[in-house]
Design an enzyme around this catalytic site. Structure first.
Site, mmCIF file in Angstrom:
data_model
loop_
_atom_site.group_PDB
_atom_site.id
_atom_site.type_symbol
_atom_site.label_atom_id
_atom_site.label_comp_id
_atom_site.label_asym_id
_atom_site.label_seq_id
_atom_site.Cartn_x
_atom_site.Cartn_y
_atom_site.Cartn_z
ATOM 1 N N SER A 70 2.465 1.647 27.323
ATOM 2 C CA SER A 70 1.089 2.161 26.906
ATOM 3 C C SER A 70 0.304 3.276 27.356
ATOM 4 O O SER A 70 -0.176 3.733 26.739
ATOM 5 C CB SER A 70 -0.079 0.743 27.238
ATOM 6 O OG SER A 70 -0.123 -0.277 26.075
ATOM 7 N N LYS A 73 -0.260 5.740 25.062
ATOM 8 C CA LYS A 73 -0.653 5.863 23.796
ATOM 9 C C LYS A 73 -1.641 7.316 24.009
ATOM 10 O O LYS A 73 -2.165 7.127 22.572
ATOM 11 C CB LYS A 73 -1.143 4.658 23.837
ATOM 12 C CG LYS A 73 0.454 2.886 22.861
ATOM 13 C CD LYS A 73 -1.094 2.123 23.594
ATOM 14 C CE LYS A 73 0.537 0.590 22.957
ATOM 15 N NZ LYS A 73 -0.609 -0.528 23.433
ATOM 16 N N TYR A 198 8.065 3.101 18.030
ATOM 17 C CA TYR A 198 6.649 2.874 19.090
ATOM 18 C C TYR A 198 7.446 2.613 20.004
ATOM 19 O O TYR A 198 7.401 3.190 21.336
ATOM 20 C CB TYR A 198 6.435 1.903 18.418
ATOM 21 C CG TYR A 198 5.495 1.000 18.692
ATOM 22 C CD1 TYR A 198 4.056 1.201 19.488
ATOM 23 C CD2 TYR A 198 5.640 -0.332 19.777
ATOM 24 C CE1 TYR A 198 3.225 0.902 20.420
ATOM 25 C CE2 TYR A 198 4.999 -0.622 20.910
ATOM 26 C CZ TYR A 198 3.839 0.062 21.237
ATOM 27 O OH TYR A 198 3.134 -1.037 22.166
ATOM 28 N N TYR A 250 -7.102 -1.934 29.376
ATOM 29 C CA TYR A 250 -7.186 -3.277 28.941
ATOM 30 C C TYR A 250 -8.688 -4.196 29.112
ATOM 31 O O TYR A 250 -9.126 -3.141 28.771
ATOM 32 C CB TYR A 250 -5.960 -4.528 29.237
ATOM 33 C CG TYR A 250 -5.094 -3.887 29.486
ATOM 34 C CD1 TYR A 250 -3.730 -3.470 27.901
ATOM 35 C CD2 TYR A 250 -4.173 -3.679 30.741
ATOM 36 C CE1 TYR A 250 -2.738 -3.119 28.163
ATOM 37 C CE2 TYR A 250 -3.122 -3.041 30.527
ATOM 38 C CZ TYR A 250 -2.093 -2.975 29.526
ATOM 39 O OH TYR A 250 -0.719 -2.271 29.029
ATOM 40 N N VAL A 268 2.373 -1.843 31.795
ATOM 41 C CA VAL A 268 2.794 -3.010 31.325
ATOM 42 C C VAL A 268 3.856 -2.743 32.711
ATOM 43 O O VAL A 268 4.201 -4.268 33.715
ATOM 44 C CB VAL A 268 3.160 -3.916 30.962
ATOM 45 C CG1 VAL A 268 2.009 -5.214 29.920
ATOM 46 C CG2 VAL A 268 4.411 -3.642 29.584
HETATM 47 N N1 GLU Z 1 5.423 -2.207 24.882
HETATM 48 C C1 GLU Z 1 4.868 -2.408 25.227
HETATM 49 C C2 GLU Z 1 4.280 -3.673 24.182
HETATM 50 O O1 GLU Z 1 4.566 -3.513 22.868
HETATM 51 C C3 GLU Z 1 3.476 -1.621 25.751
HETATM 52 C C4 GLU Z 1 2.383 -2.836 26.579
HETATM 53 C C5 GLU Z 1 1.361 -2.038 27.365
HETATM 54 O O2 GLU Z 1 1.828 -1.541 28.374
HETATM 55 O O3 GLU Z 1 0.553 -2.536 27.310
HETATM 56 O O4 GLU Z 1 3.997 -4.537 24.935
#
Ligand code: GLU
Length: 314
Positions: A70, A73, A198, A250, A268
């Site tokens: 994430s 992002k 993604y 989060y 994650v």
């Molecule tokens: N590629 C992971 C997913 O889409 C990223 C989630 C994350 O790191 O919060 O679940």
């Protein structure tokens, strides 16, 4: 105090701070829902702090490679803002924290107009991926990689094929989110093509020093202090850092703002990217995650350092 001498002091203190934080790793778990992440070393912990003069303080498992997940992002958001502009981006994704899990579908159906609440939850980031310019998923991925490589100052930066494949093969939840968005006409492109972009940007492989280098550019409002180059418009960095404060950690973003007080984004994989405005870029890895999905030891370490050095922005 000059940043250089502060970094020298931090370097001396890091071994004790890390040892104290590392004791928490047995209380968490590595992410298991992506098979390629489950085998990460649970007790690992490393940090790199990079100053605007190129000096670093670094300790622990800094050489460990991990995937951005994430954390990516934040950077795809800035790229979409740079390429498409604020109006286009925010016509498809909101500006508010959700209070729900990062992969939740709940509010997409419950709250009109059915656009993701923010670009850092999965639904929002998938929509952002669809906004990256390019005529094919390959071109979009290349555009993203070129941007990440420039920020990390590493032309060899690439995505981890195994983690990419393992996520792509098991991403039932992300697929359902994306098909739902397609049905709502928030996503216009082919779902599998968007998801391919993604998954690949989530799987970009880094170390703590890459994170610190990328964070340093944010700490300097889009300028790379080590090359003098302007890489991102200040407004795009401002938007990204605001999201990092409100939703970067989060459902523990409020707690992190209170305890650490710095813009941050975790993934994650156990990575955390954070920064001290105008001073440092910071990369942390600790694959053992707490119940909120953040690195249990990494958060503890950052809280210790920020408290000791009075780094909170607030
Ligand atoms: N590629 C992971 C997913 O889409 C990223 C989630 C994350 O790191 O919060 O679940």
């Amino acid at each position: 105090m000059e940043p250089a001498s502060e970094l020298d002091r931090i370097q001396q203190l890091l071994p004790d701070w890390l040892a104290a934080s590392r004791r928490l790793t047995p209380t968490g778990k590595t992410a298991a829902y992506i098979p390629g992440l489950a085998a990460a070393p649970r007790d690992a912990l490393g940090i790199t702090i990079l100053g605007g003069d190129g000096k670093t303080a670094s300790f622990g498992d800094c050489a460990l490679s991990f995937t951005l997940q994430s954390i990516s992002k934040v950077f795809t958001l800035m790229l979409a803002l740079m390429e498409r502009g604020e109006d286009v981006v925010f016509s498809k994704v909101g500006m508010e924290p959700t209070g729900d899990d990062f992969n939740s579908m709940l509010k997409l159906e419950l709250v009109e107009p059915g656009i993701p609440f923010n670009p850092l939850i999965n639904a929002g980031a998938i929509v952002v991926s669809s906004m990256i310019p390019g005529n094919s998923p390959e071109e979009k991925t290349e555009r993203i990689l070129a941007f990440f490589r420039e920020l990390a100052a590493d032309p060899a930066l690439d995505y981890n094929r195994e983690v990419y494949r393992s996520e792509s093969a098991t991403a039932h939840r992300n697929r359902s989110l994306a098909y739902f968005l397609k049905d709502n006409r928030v996503l216009e492109d082919d779902v599998e093509e968007v998801l391919d972009v993604y998954f690949k940007h989530c799987a970009v492989e880094v170390t703590c020093s890459h994170l610190a280098r990328m964070a340093l550019v944010l700490a300097y409002d889009g300028n790379d202090p080590l090359t003098g180059r302007k890489l991102i418009p200040q407004r795009c960095v401002q938007i990204a850092k605001t999201f990092m404060i409100t939703c970067g950690m989060y459902n523990a973003s409020g707690e992190f703002a209170i305890r650490v007080g710095l813009p941050a984004k975790s993934g994650v994989s156990g990575g955390i990217l954070t920064l001290v405005p105008g001073r440092y870029g910071i990369g942390v890895i600790g694959p053992s995650l707490n119940s909120k999905g953040n690195s249990v030891a990494g958060v503890h370490l950052l809280e210790t350092i920020s408290t000791e050095l009075k780094w909170s922005m607030f």
